[in-house]
Design a protein around this motif. Structure first.
Motif, mmCIF file in Angstrom:
data_model
loop_
_atom_site.group_PDB
_atom_site.id
_atom_site.type_symbol
_atom_site.label_atom_id
_atom_site.label_comp_id
_atom_site.label_asym_id
_atom_site.label_seq_id
_atom_site.Cartn_x
_atom_site.Cartn_y
_atom_site.Cartn_z
ATOM 1 N N GLY A 68 0.504 -5.926 58.728
ATOM 2 C CA GLY A 68 1.198 -7.110 59.215
ATOM 3 C C GLY A 68 0.306 -8.312 59.438
ATOM 4 N N LYS A 69 -1.002 -8.083 59.604
ATOM 5 C CA LYS A 69 -1.902 -9.216 59.852
ATOM 6 C C LYS A 69 -2.376 -9.892 58.562
ATOM 7 C CE LYS A 69 -6.023 -6.258 60.218
ATOM 8 N NZ LYS A 69 -7.088 -5.767 61.121
ATOM 9 N N ILE A 70 -2.027 -9.323 57.407
ATOM 10 C CA ILE A 70 -2.388 -9.939 56.130
ATOM 11 C C ILE A 70 -1.610 -11.250 55.979
ATOM 12 C CG2 ILE A 70 -2.333 -9.698 53.620
ATOM 13 C CD1 ILE A 70 -2.563 -6.674 54.027
ATOM 14 N N ARG A 71 -2.285 -12.284 55.545
ATOM 15 C CA ARG A 71 -1.652 -13.599 55.415
ATOM 16 C C ARG A 71 -1.126 -13.790 53.997
ATOM 17 N NH1 ARG A 71 -1.440 -17.720 58.799
ATOM 18 N NH2 ARG A 71 -2.948 -16.682 60.172
ATOM 19 N N LEU A 72 0.045 -14.407 53.892
ATOM 20 C CA LEU A 72 0.630 -14.717 52.582
ATOM 21 C C LEU A 72 0.014 -16.014 52.070
ATOM 22 C CD1 LEU A 72 4.339 -13.784 53.382
ATOM 23 C CD2 LEU A 72 2.605 -12.396 52.234
ATOM 24 N N GLY A 146 13.881 -9.923 52.740
ATOM 25 C CA GLY A 146 12.519 -10.020 53.236
ATOM 26 C C GLY A 146 11.531 -9.215 52.425
ATOM 27 N N VAL A 147 11.884 -7.982 52.067
ATOM 28 C CA VAL A 147 10.979 -7.139 51.279
ATOM 29 C C VAL A 147 10.776 -7.737 49.892
ATOM 30 C CG1 VAL A 147 10.725 -4.878 50.195
ATOM 31 C CG2 VAL A 147 11.511 -5.035 52.566
ATOM 32 N N THR A 148 11.860 -8.219 49.279
ATOM 33 C CA THR A 148 11.742 -8.852 47.951
ATOM 34 C C THR A 148 10.846 -10.079 48.029
ATOM 35 O OG1 THR A 148 13.989 -8.122 47.419
ATOM 36 C CG2 THR A 148 13.033 -9.808 46.016
ATOM 37 N N ALA A 149 11.088 -10.924 49.030
ATOM 38 C CA ALA A 149 10.288 -12.141 49.187
ATOM 39 C C ALA A 149 8.834 -11.818 49.510
ATOM 40 C CB ALA A 149 10.887 -13.011 50.296
ATOM 41 N N LEU A 150 8.614 -10.775 50.317
ATOM 42 C CA LEU A 150 7.254 -10.380 50.674
ATOM 43 C C LEU A 150 6.452 -9.994 49.440
ATOM 44 C CD1 LEU A 150 5.011 -9.598 52.638
ATOM 45 C CD2 LEU A 150 6.164 -7.395 52.966
ATOM 46 N N ALA A 151 7.058 -9.194 48.570
ATOM 47 C CA ALA A 151 6.359 -8.790 47.348
ATOM 48 C C ALA A 151 5.993 -10.007 46.507
ATOM 49 C CB ALA A 151 7.233 -7.819 46.549
ATOM 50 N N LEU A 152 6.945 -10.913 46.350
ATOM 51 C CA LEU A 152 6.697 -12.108 45.537
ATOM 52 C C LEU A 152 5.632 -13.001 46.162
ATOM 53 C CD1 LEU A 152 10.432 -12.776 44.703
ATOM 54 C CD2 LEU A 152 8.649 -12.448 42.984
ATOM 55 N N ALA A 153 5.730 -13.234 47.484
ATOM 56 C CA ALA A 153 4.783 -14.119 48.153
ATOM 57 C C ALA A 153 3.374 -13.521 48.168
ATOM 58 C CB ALA A 153 5.247 -14.393 49.584
ATOM 59 N N PHE A 154 3.278 -12.206 48.385
ATOM 60 C CA PHE A 154 1.961 -11.563 48.426
ATOM 61 C C PHE A 154 1.245 -11.702 47.093
ATOM 62 C CE2 PHE A 154 -0.694 -7.820 47.589
ATOM 63 C CZ PHE A 154 -1.596 -7.921 48.634
ATOM 64 N N PHE A 155 1.923 -11.370 46.018
ATOM 65 C CA PHE A 155 1.256 -11.418 44.710
ATOM 66 C C PHE A 155 1.002 -12.852 44.262
ATOM 67 C CE2 PHE A 155 2.956 -7.081 44.520
ATOM 68 C CZ PHE A 155 1.820 -6.409 44.094
ATOM 69 N N GLN A 156 1.896 -13.767 44.633
ATOM 70 C CA GLN A 156 1.733 -15.140 44.182
ATOM 71 C C GLN A 156 0.668 -15.878 44.983
ATOM 72 O OE1 GLN A 156 5.368 -17.394 44.247
ATOM 73 N NE2 GLN A 156 4.519 -19.102 43.109
ATOM 74 N N ILE A 339 2.216 -11.568 57.323
ATOM 75 C CA ILE A 339 3.318 -10.670 56.997
ATOM 76 C C ILE A 339 4.144 -10.359 58.243
ATOM 77 C CG2 ILE A 339 3.870 -8.301 56.310
ATOM 78 C CD1 ILE A 339 1.647 -8.497 54.241
ATOM 79 N N ARG A 340 3.472 -10.154 59.385
ATOM 80 C CA ARG A 340 4.201 -9.844 60.623
ATOM 81 C C ARG A 340 5.047 -11.028 61.063
ATOM 82 N NH1 ARG A 340 0.213 -7.778 63.319
ATOM 83 N NH2 ARG A 340 0.742 -5.688 62.579
ATOM 84 N N GLN A 341 4.502 -12.235 61.031
ATOM 85 C CA GLN A 341 5.285 -13.422 61.373
ATOM 86 C C GLN A 341 6.474 -13.581 60.424
ATOM 87 O OE1 GLN A 341 2.273 -16.399 60.926
ATOM 88 N NE2 GLN A 341 1.565 -16.262 63.063
ATOM 89 N N PHE A 342 6.201 -13.390 59.158
ATOM 90 C CA PHE A 342 7.222 -13.560 58.126
ATOM 91 C C PHE A 342 8.381 -12.585 58.314
ATOM 92 C CE2 PHE A 342 8.752 -11.956 54.012
ATOM 93 C CZ PHE A 342 9.367 -13.095 53.529
ATOM 94 N N THR A 344 9.168 -10.599 60.875
ATOM 95 C CA THR A 344 9.831 -10.725 62.172
ATOM 96 C C THR A 344 10.833 -11.874 62.157
ATOM 97 O OG1 THR A 344 7.881 -9.848 63.319
ATOM 98 C CG2 THR A 344 9.480 -11.060 64.651
ATOM 99 N N GLY A 345 10.422 -13.009 61.596
ATOM 100 C CA GLY A 345 11.326 -14.156 61.518
ATOM 101 C C GLY A 345 12.511 -13.912 60.616
ATOM 102 N N VAL A 346 12.256 -13.329 59.442
ATOM 103 C CA VAL A 346 13.334 -13.099 58.470
ATOM 104 C C VAL A 346 14.354 -12.089 58.996
ATOM 105 C CG1 VAL A 346 13.841 -12.115 56.201
ATOM 106 C CG2 VAL A 346 11.990 -13.757 56.447
ATOM 107 N N LEU A 347 13.897 -11.072 59.714
ATOM 108 C CA LEU A 347 14.814 -10.043 60.210
ATOM 109 C C LEU A 347 15.620 -10.505 61.422
ATOM 110 C CD1 LEU A 347 12.643 -6.785 60.006
ATOM 111 C CD2 LEU A 347 14.635 -7.344 58.615
ATOM 112 N N THR A 348 15.018 -11.283 62.299
ATOM 113 C CA THR A 348 15.670 -11.577 63.574
ATOM 114 C C THR A 348 16.433 -12.894 63.612
ATOM 115 O OG1 THR A 348 13.603 -12.554 64.431
ATOM 116 C CG2 THR A 348 13.997 -10.212 64.861
#
Length: 502
Positions: A68-72, A146-156, A339-342, A344-348
């Motif tokens: 979760g501490k990894i930055r996008l 969120g999971v779809t966006a996370l994968a895209l944002a991480f790799f990009q 990732i944790r900020q992302f 948490t925000g997307v889910l809540t």
């Protein structure tokens, strides 16, 4: 055209073929999509339920893990957009039109026409209608996005890959994603996006038509909807021309302001105390019964299977078809967050907003029905406006709703043209305007064809059929993401250890 990939030409050809076939043979088109829809809903209903619930587990697990501490983005990079603007963009792109379309009608339907488990018309059914609305629009949906966006944002943004669905699968398939297999994946994503967004455009056109008919006696039918889609298409193409940081940003903020104004007005002039009490109790019921309703497959004849197919399975397929578009858009506007900020925000944040929305509009429509006004006699797109008729400031509320639907319409289509442009220009963050215009016209054409061949039923049929192939891609994306995050975390730990030892 510069930077245009094979994905653009292949997918555009498929869309054109579909549009021509639908226009030339509307009865056959509706029949084929109806058969596919029935087969998918009956055969893969359990699969959709397991998939969406699994994605909730994945999203929560990643958010609380050391990953979760990894930055996008690069270490120390700041978010590109402020939290309010980011929230507005999530809200607008994710489900804007649908909330206005179903906000008053869906809970009312569950309450009085077809309750999933309670006796129709009972107090339990009233509450259950709100609970299932939260379920259909809440945590499951945003976990999947969120999971779809996370994968895209991480790799990009972390790994420097192009913003394509296919690049998220490189940890599994390597350079094969640069060839025909990668093209196939991206074609599936673009095709699903076109039809997913066209669904919302169809809903928006129908409800704008219904509102104008209710207020000004405009004829309800395909001709009126054709002119509505034409006008709105011109508007969102103008917005698309201005780019992400201007058109979509300003529209998203406008949508959020208009939504809050409409919501607060209805809360104040509606049954305020009842709304507050219903929200408190039903949101608690949603949390309490979360696991049970997440896995309800209605396997027996007495379990009301038709309700599940018409509502939950339709919604899950609809949201999956939106995953490439919304996921890529959320990824694009989330650069710089951890990732944790992302997650948490997307889910809540969106879950809480949509639950409040349904509590306000669903409770108000149910209360008006209980007081003697038969809202259930009206078509879905007219329930909201007839509900407003029973409240003070009805004309202002109706006009505000029409403007809000139009604004959501423009924002969703504008966002989708941007994403489709990215996907068909090798992940370019600045796709050419002419590419966006082509995709804008394609989306509107599909929406018109779906309305022409069978209205909302044809739209629902098509979306369920279009979503299934991409759902399998999502599973591969999750596996690839886990592998890549684990490697990135080990790399970060090694670098941190090296710093401490130096």
């Amino acid at each position: 055209m510069k930077n245009v990939s094979r994905v653009f030409y292949i997918t555009l050809a498929l869309v054109i073929i579909t549009v021509i076939f639908g226009a030339a043979f509307p009865a056959q088109f509706e029949g084929i999509t109806g058969s596919i829809k029935s087969y998918v809903a009956t055969t893969f209903g359990w699969y959709y339920l397991l998939l969406m619930s699994a994605l909730v587990i994945v999203a929560v697990s990643i958010s609380i893990s050391p990953w979760g501490k990894i930055r996008l983005g690069k270490d120390g990079e700041k978010p590109e957009f402020s939290l309010p603007t980011w929230t507005a963009m999530l809200f607008s792109a994710g489900m804007g039109i649908g909330l206005v379309f179903y906000g008053a009608a869906e809970p009312l339907f569950h309450y009085l026409s077809d309750s999933p488990t309670a006796e129709t018309g009972s107090g339990k059914a009233f509450k259950e209608g709100l609970v299932y609305a939260y379920y259909h629009w809440g945590i499951h949906v945003w976990a999947m996005y969120g999971v779809t966006a996370l994968a895209l944002a991480f790799f990009q943004f972390r790994k420097g890959e192009p913003g394509l669905i296919s690049t998220t699968l490189k940890p599994l398939f390597g350079d094969k994603m640069n060839g025909p297999l990668g093209t196939l994946i991206d074609v599936l994503a673009v095709f699903a996006t076109v039809f997913g967004v066209a669904t919302s455009l169809g809903f928006g056109a129908v409800q704008i038509n219904g509102g104008l008919s209710h207020l000004f006696d405009v004829e309800v039918g395909f001709t009126s909807q054709f002119f509505i889609i034409t006008v709105v298409t011109l508007l969102f193409l103008v917005s698309a021309w201005t780019g992400l940081s201007k058109g979509i940003k300003y529209l998203s903020n406008t949508n959020l302001v208009l939504s809050v104004v409409l919501l607060v007005l209805v809360l104040i002039i509606g049954p305020t105390i009842l709304i507050l009490n219903m929200f408190t109790e039903t949101f608690g019921m949603y949390i309490q019964n979360f696991i049970e309703i997440s896995f309800r497959t209605a396997p027996l004849e007495s379990d009301n299977r038709s309700w599940l197919d018409s509502w939950t399975i339709f919604y899950w397929a609809w949201w999956v078809s939106w995953a490439p578009f919304v996921g890529m858009f959320i990824a694009r506007v989330s650069r710089g967050r951890t990732i944790r900020q992302f997650l948490t925000g997307v889910l809540t944040i969106p879950t809480l907003l949509v639950s409040i929305w349904f509590a306000v509009f669903g409770t108000t429509s149910g209360n008006i029905q209980n007081n003697g006004t038969e809202l259930t006699q009206y078509a879905t797109e007219l329930v909201l406006f007839n509900m407003f008729d029973q409240l003070p400031l009805s004309l202002i509320l109706s006009l505000l709703a029409i403007v809000l639907i139009g604004s959501f319409f423009i924002t969703s289509a504008d966002s989708a043209t941007f994403v489709l442009g990215m996907q068909s220009t090798n992940g370019s963050l600045l796709p050419a305007n002419r590419i966006k215009i082509v995709w804008g016209l394609a989306q509107s054409s599909v929406a018109l064809i779906l309305l022409y061949v069978g209205g909302l039923q044809a739209i629902q049929n098509t979306i369920i059929a279009a979503a299934l192939p991409f759902s399998f891609v999502m599973i591969l994306m999750v596996i690839a993401l886990f592998k890549a995050l684990n490697e990135e975390h080990k790399k970060m730990e090694a670098e941190e250890e090296k710093k401490q030892n130096s």
